[in-house]
Design an enzyme around this catalytic site. Structure first.
Site, mmCIF file in Angstrom:
data_model
loop_
_atom_site.group_PDB
_atom_site.id
_atom_site.type_symbol
_atom_site.label_atom_id
_atom_site.label_comp_id
_atom_site.label_asym_id
_atom_site.label_seq_id
_atom_site.Cartn_x
_atom_site.Cartn_y
_atom_site.Cartn_z
ATOM 1 N N ASP A 9 -4.490 -12.518 3.093
ATOM 2 C CA ASP A 9 -5.506 -11.677 3.723
ATOM 3 C C ASP A 9 -5.416 -11.904 5.231
ATOM 4 O O ASP A 9 -5.593 -13.032 5.699
ATOM 5 C CB ASP A 9 -6.884 -12.084 3.192
ATOM 6 C CG ASP A 9 -7.999 -11.172 3.684
ATOM 7 O OD1 ASP A 9 -7.899 -10.659 4.822
ATOM 8 O OD2 ASP A 9 -8.986 -10.997 2.952
ATOM 9 N N TYR A 69 -14.813 1.701 9.554
ATOM 10 C CA TYR A 69 -13.394 2.052 9.685
ATOM 11 C C TYR A 69 -13.107 2.628 11.065
ATOM 12 O O TYR A 69 -12.212 2.139 11.777
ATOM 13 C CB TYR A 69 -13.017 3.058 8.600
ATOM 14 C CG TYR A 69 -11.550 3.422 8.572
ATOM 15 C CD1 TYR A 69 -10.588 2.486 8.191
ATOM 16 C CD2 TYR A 69 -11.126 4.702 8.908
ATOM 17 C CE1 TYR A 69 -9.242 2.827 8.154
ATOM 18 C CE2 TYR A 69 -9.789 5.049 8.866
ATOM 19 C CZ TYR A 69 -8.845 4.107 8.493
ATOM 20 O OH TYR A 69 -7.506 4.439 8.457
ATOM 21 N N ASN A 121 -3.020 -8.409 0.319
ATOM 22 C CA ASN A 121 -3.980 -9.134 -0.526
ATOM 23 C C ASN A 121 -4.332 -8.337 -1.781
ATOM 24 O O ASN A 121 -5.161 -8.763 -2.586
ATOM 25 C CB ASN A 121 -5.251 -9.480 0.264
ATOM 26 C CG ASN A 121 -6.074 -8.249 0.639
ATOM 27 O OD1 ASN A 121 -5.636 -7.111 0.470
ATOM 28 N ND2 ASN A 121 -7.272 -8.475 1.157
ATOM 29 N N GLY A 176 0.818 -1.210 0.000
ATOM 30 C CA GLY A 176 0.000 0.000 0.000
ATOM 31 C C GLY A 176 0.850 1.257 0.000
ATOM 32 O O GLY A 176 2.082 1.206 -0.073
ATOM 33 N N PHE A 177 0.192 2.383 0.103
ATOM 34 C CA PHE A 177 0.877 3.683 0.089
ATOM 35 C C PHE A 177 1.929 3.780 1.196
ATOM 36 O O PHE A 177 3.137 3.906 0.930
ATOM 37 C CB PHE A 177 -0.187 4.784 0.203
ATOM 38 C CG PHE A 177 0.332 6.155 0.550
ATOM 39 C CD1 PHE A 177 1.469 6.668 -0.052
ATOM 40 C CD2 PHE A 177 -0.334 6.942 1.483
ATOM 41 C CE1 PHE A 177 1.946 7.934 0.271
ATOM 42 C CE2 PHE A 177 0.124 8.202 1.810
ATOM 43 C CZ PHE A 177 1.261 8.701 1.210
ATOM 44 N N ARG A 187 2.745 -15.649 19.744
ATOM 45 C CA ARG A 187 3.388 -16.961 19.522
ATOM 46 C C ARG A 187 4.894 -16.835 19.320
ATOM 47 O O ARG A 187 5.676 -17.613 19.866
ATOM 48 C CB ARG A 187 2.757 -17.647 18.305
ATOM 49 C CG ARG A 187 3.328 -19.046 18.025
ATOM 50 C CD ARG A 187 2.631 -19.716 16.866
ATOM 51 N NE ARG A 187 2.876 -19.056 15.594
ATOM 52 C CZ ARG A 187 3.978 -19.237 14.868
ATOM 53 N NH1 ARG A 187 4.945 -20.036 15.297
ATOM 54 N NH2 ARG A 187 4.129 -18.618 13.709
ATOM 55 N N LYS A 231 -13.831 -6.519 9.505
ATOM 56 C CA LYS A 231 -13.113 -7.781 9.707
ATOM 57 C C LYS A 231 -11.604 -7.573 9.623
ATOM 58 O O LYS A 231 -10.842 -8.142 10.411
ATOM 59 C CB LYS A 231 -13.538 -8.816 8.658
ATOM 60 C CG LYS A 231 -14.882 -9.462 8.910
ATOM 61 C CD LYS A 231 -15.153 -10.509 7.830
ATOM 62 C CE LYS A 231 -16.455 -11.246 8.090
ATOM 63 N NZ LYS A 231 -16.713 -12.260 7.031
ATOM 64 N N LEU A 265 -0.297 -2.632 9.119
ATOM 65 C CA LEU A 265 -0.821 -1.493 8.362
ATOM 66 C C LEU A 265 -2.018 -1.879 7.491
ATOM 67 O O LEU A 265 -2.606 -1.018 6.836
ATOM 68 C CB LEU A 265 0.271 -0.902 7.461
ATOM 69 C CG LEU A 265 1.227 0.139 8.049
ATOM 70 C CD1 LEU A 265 1.972 -0.381 9.263
ATOM 71 C CD2 LEU A 265 2.224 0.596 6.979
#
Length: 322
Positions: free
Chosen positions: A60, A147, A36, A14-15, A108, A93, A75
């Site tokens: 994803d 969001y 994704n 992404g950006f 973990r 989600k 991010l």
């Protein structure tokens, strides 16, 4: 930050993610980029692909991920209204399930984890400027809630994992950021205005243009990301990251029109629901704890951003999500 660490960056194509991946590689680290490609673009990370310390995985984060890493930058999430409102359930989600999956991974492998939160957690603020102690004014059932509330819930999860499991966390609330690698079709005000101005199309303002935003150049923000991750473990945030210099939307349109030499006219449209009237960070905490303050004036940062979009438009590249 010691050299030779391994970093996982979700939303790495992404950006912001692409700039962060490049910075981490420049600092001598190994980087696993997770994306994704819902809003991320392979073109953003093309120059990094020949680096032997850079790896890409299409994934994803709403599904669990099983890898080894020392540090995680989370991010991944569509960040513009056009994209996050297109599939609001998936947006929620990504923020909530994605946070749970990345926090589970961090637990973990005992990794330190950074959450890219947002100024949108403040909603349409009743106080100005916004400081970290402000709880916000968010409409939980509005169009932006997928969001806003998704990011608020993610912050809750980060702090609960920290309290319950002793996880090393960092939470940063990001204000408006701009620069090369922005998507052309994301509906954000800087990219919108630049593309409209370069095409000599009407520059669309919502409301009367008096609403304000603060604009941070991407290089300054990435500096803050690195400083936040490198800060003492006891400093977990949340911390505001952005440029406190405030501009009206109309003023931004005029600056971009002037810098591009555009013949565009300004067109006024109705203000969208729950669109914040003011947005300005109080960065006192970042100055004190991170010794960070943005240094790039708006006109200086707009120059390479305009050049980036000129290049995209001249090549006829479809700069959008894949």
């Amino acid at each position: 930050m010691n050299q030779g660490q391994h970093f996982l960056v979700t939303g790495g194509a992404g950006f912001l993610g692409s700039h962060l991946c490049k910075r981490l590689l420049d600092l001598g680290h190994e980087v696993l980029c997770i994306d994704n490609y819902y809003t991320g673009m392979k073109a953003n990370i093309l120059e990094l692909m020949d680096n032997p310390y850079f790896e890409i995985m299409r994934h994803d984060i709403t599904f669990p991920l099983y890898v080894e890493t020392d540090n995680i930058f989370n991010l991944a999430c569509p960040a513009s209204p056009i994209h996050y409102q297109f599939d609001p359930v998936q947006t929620t989600k990504t923020s909530v399930h994605g946070a749970i999956n990345m926090l589970g991974l961090a637990k973990r492998v005992k990794a330190k984890i950074f959450q890219a939160s947002t100024s949108e957690v403040y909603g349409d603020p009743k106080i100005h400027p916004q400081e970290e102690s402000y709880w916000g004014n968010v409409n939980p059932i509005g169009l932006r809630a997928c969001y806003d509330e998704g990011k608020r819930c993610a912050e809750t999860l980060f702090f609960d994992y920290h309290r319950q499991h002793g996880l090393k966390i960092k939470v940063a609330r990001i204000f408006n950021t701009y620069g090369p690698n922005m998507a052309m079709n994301d509906g954000r005000v800087v990219s919108n205005f630049i593309v409209q101005a370069l095409k000599n199309e009407p520059i669309t303002l919502y409301g009367d243009g008096s609403q304000t935003r603060s604009f941070c150049y991407v290089d300054d923000l990435i500096d803050a990301f690195v400083k936040t991750m490198d800060s003492p473990d006891e400093f977990i945030g949340p911390v505001n990251l952005g440029n406190p210099k405030e501009f009206s939307i109309k003023n931004l349109a005029e600056i971009i029109k002037d810098m591009t030499g555009s013949s565009s006219k300004i067109k006024y449209n109705p203000l969208p629901e729950n669109d914040p009237c003011q947005r300005k960070p109080d960065i006192s905490l970042a100055k004190r704890k991170l010794k960070w303050t943005p240094s790039t004036p708006l006109e200086v940062g707009l120059k390479p951003t305009i050049e980036y979009f000129e290049k995209i438009l001249s090549k006829g590249i479809k700069n959008n999500h894949q």
